[in-house]
Enzyme design. Sequence first.
Site, short mmCIF file in Angstrom:
data_model
loop_
_atom_site.label_atom_id
_atom_site.label_comp_id
_atom_site.label_asym_id
_atom_site.label_seq_id
_atom_site.Cartn_x
_atom_site.Cartn_y
_atom_site.Cartn_z
N CYS A 109 0.87 -1.18 0.00
CA CYS A 109 0.00 0.00 0.00
C CYS A 109 0.91 1.24 0.00
CB CYS A 109 -0.86 -0.03 1.26
SG CYS A 109 -1.80 1.47 1.51
N ASN A 143 8.26 -0.48 -10.38
CA ASN A 143 7.86 -1.00 -11.69
C ASN A 143 6.37 -0.77 -11.88
OD1 ASN A 143 8.80 -2.90 -14.04
ND2 ASN A 143 6.77 -3.61 -13.45
N GLU A 144 6.03 -0.02 -12.91
CA GLU A 144 4.64 0.19 -13.31
C GLU A 144 3.71 0.51 -12.14
OE1 GLU A 144 3.37 -3.07 -15.83
OE2 GLU A 144 4.23 -2.09 -17.58
N GLU A 315 9.96 -1.03 -22.14
CA GLU A 315 9.56 -2.43 -22.41
C GLU A 315 8.79 -2.42 -23.73
OE1 GLU A 315 7.45 -4.37 -19.23
OE2 GLU A 315 8.77 -3.52 -17.71
N GLN A 364 5.87 -17.61 -18.04
CA GLN A 364 6.59 -18.60 -18.88
C GLN A 364 6.04 -18.65 -20.30
OE1 GLN A 364 5.47 -22.86 -17.72
NE2 GLN A 364 5.28 -21.74 -15.82
N MET A 365 4.81 -18.14 -20.53
CA MET A 365 4.26 -18.14 -21.89
C MET A 365 4.52 -16.80 -22.61
SD MET A 365 3.18 -21.14 -22.06
CE MET A 365 2.24 -21.20 -23.57
#
Length: 644
Positions: A109, A143-144, A315, A364-365
């Site tokens: 938070c 990150n984001e 990215e 992993q995909m």
Amino acid sequence: MKRTLGVCYYPEHWSEDMWAEDAARMVETGLTWVRIGEFAWSRLEPVEGDLRFDWLDRAIAVLGEAGLKVILGTPTATPPRWMLDRHPDMLAVGEDGQTRKFGSRRHYCFSHEGYRTECARIVKLLAERYGSNSYVAAWQTDNEYGCHNTTLSYSPAAHIAFQGWLADRYGQIDTLNEAWGNVFWSMEYRTYDQIELPNQTVTEPNPAHVLDFARYSSDAVQSFNRLQTEIIRAYTDAPIMHNFMGRETGFDHFDVSRDLDIAAWDSYPLGFLEDRSDEGDAWKRHFQRQGDPDFQAFHHDLYRACGKGRWWVVEQQPGPVNWAPYNPAPLPGMARLWAWEAFAHGAEAVCYFRWRQAPFAQEQMHSGLLCPDSTPAPALAEAAQVAAEIEDFADVAVAKADVALVFDYQAAWAWAAQPQGRDFDYFRLVFETYRGLRSNGLAVDIIPPDCDDLNGYSMVVAPGTFYWRAAFAAALKQFEGLAVIGPRAGSKTENFSIPQSLPPDLPEAGLKVERVESLRPDSAEPLSEGGHFQIWREHVSGTAEVLECSVDGTPAVLQNGRIRYLAGWPDRAAMKRILRAAAAEAGLQIVDMPRDIRFRDAGVQRFVFNYGMETVDLSSIDGLSASGSIEPADVRFFALDEAP
Ligand code: GAL
């Protein structure tokens, strides 16, 4: 400026004996940057106080010695499990009152003081250790922010901090009661500690309460980020960035960017099309392997504005992602096109996400530049091609656009709090306006709602702006170009009430909005000149000249002096037509762009992009001054006689 490429890399995912070869292959591909570290806290500090920076020292050395520049991320988006034993109440709480658990990421938070202190501690340790490391050439905070719906937290920590924020903003409690209109439904408070967070009320909470909580939460993101940037700055001159997202309006990115050197963002064109687009199936089917032809450009222009010119794509989607409802593979060439489009809009660098596909855990995909077994994935060759092409470019400069488009994060919060019709979404309204402008071949600069200088623009467009900031209203008075405002612009005061003079609360507009209606998806209102008003339309009165009406005779487009007013939300056909007419009035050159083709001028080059599945004859596009044809997913470069 010479543009550069890079990649995101996770040394902690691979055995150390692979690092040197990975680094050599990155350099061989033509990459300059490697971003590391942003999720590595459990390897940097596996147990509280047990610091293990030795592997990161070696990773930075291996990458740096190979010739790469390192972007070092702070690991605060992924606090390790022990952190929860230390701070059991640091987790965010959802709107439903449920605590959001450990087991993925962003489990914190923003308001939790204990967690902030932990973040300051780890960031200081990193900055002390690597601030003067010559291989660390840039930093990324966290990150984001906001990803996975994490800006708003209904936690006890947020509750207490929100009460303090309100007390600072309003002083006397009656000032808040007056501002929010709390006499309505007897919602008046006597003390700040009586004020709850605006969730789990019986029916809708007061929109002014909801808006202030959104403002508070945005400020919490800003101060969380600033806590980190202030520490990092004390140890290095390297630029600091944060990686923003696509279609993320939960916090004010202009505010957060004030503490950054570079506004970066993460561009996943195919994921966004499936996951974040308002378009129907036919559109999604057509662009499934290319992405929406305006979505990336919109964010390039938005974050260029946030970064005051300095922005990156940190990215870049390389192949299929794992997180959208459907995850097709890009058309061959798109990993190259997306990079060039970013450069044409002024990106300093584009980094692909990620180097090698991970064979384990949640992603992993998700593809990378390499397959899990280190063989090349298709995007590797495209990245190498872009790197080689960059070498041939003397420069990609950025030109000021003719059109400015206002983006107002507070409007996104306000219209979400009070949509007045299920389909009214502020991002969608601004994005569809942007698409209308670009489909007429117009270049767009996005500007913040408090922009005080409109000089140099021929046209300024402000759809749905929440309330007029004094600086912008003053700049508008001086503005000699054409201002296109509405629908719903200036329709509230800062305190979320209807302005006394009625919307658009702008005397120069020569009209007032007396009534608004939201429209069912099957009940768009036809316009006499073609197309429809969809989602929203207004009924106005006043002395402004009526330029166009709905088929039922209701004024739809009006003008008074240099202000043109849209009394509704045009569909795609009407948007293009209405903006084309406005641009002509503003003296701008229009190029009627086919659905799949977009272009961007940068210094002495014109970049043309084909987002379609078919070859297009460019010489048939009037005004484009481009010859020959363009293949699907291709980029063509044309020399301009003079810089625009
Ligand atoms: C981004 C995120 C990355 C990775 C990527 C997958 O949103 O910053 O860490 O999860 O998505 O597409």
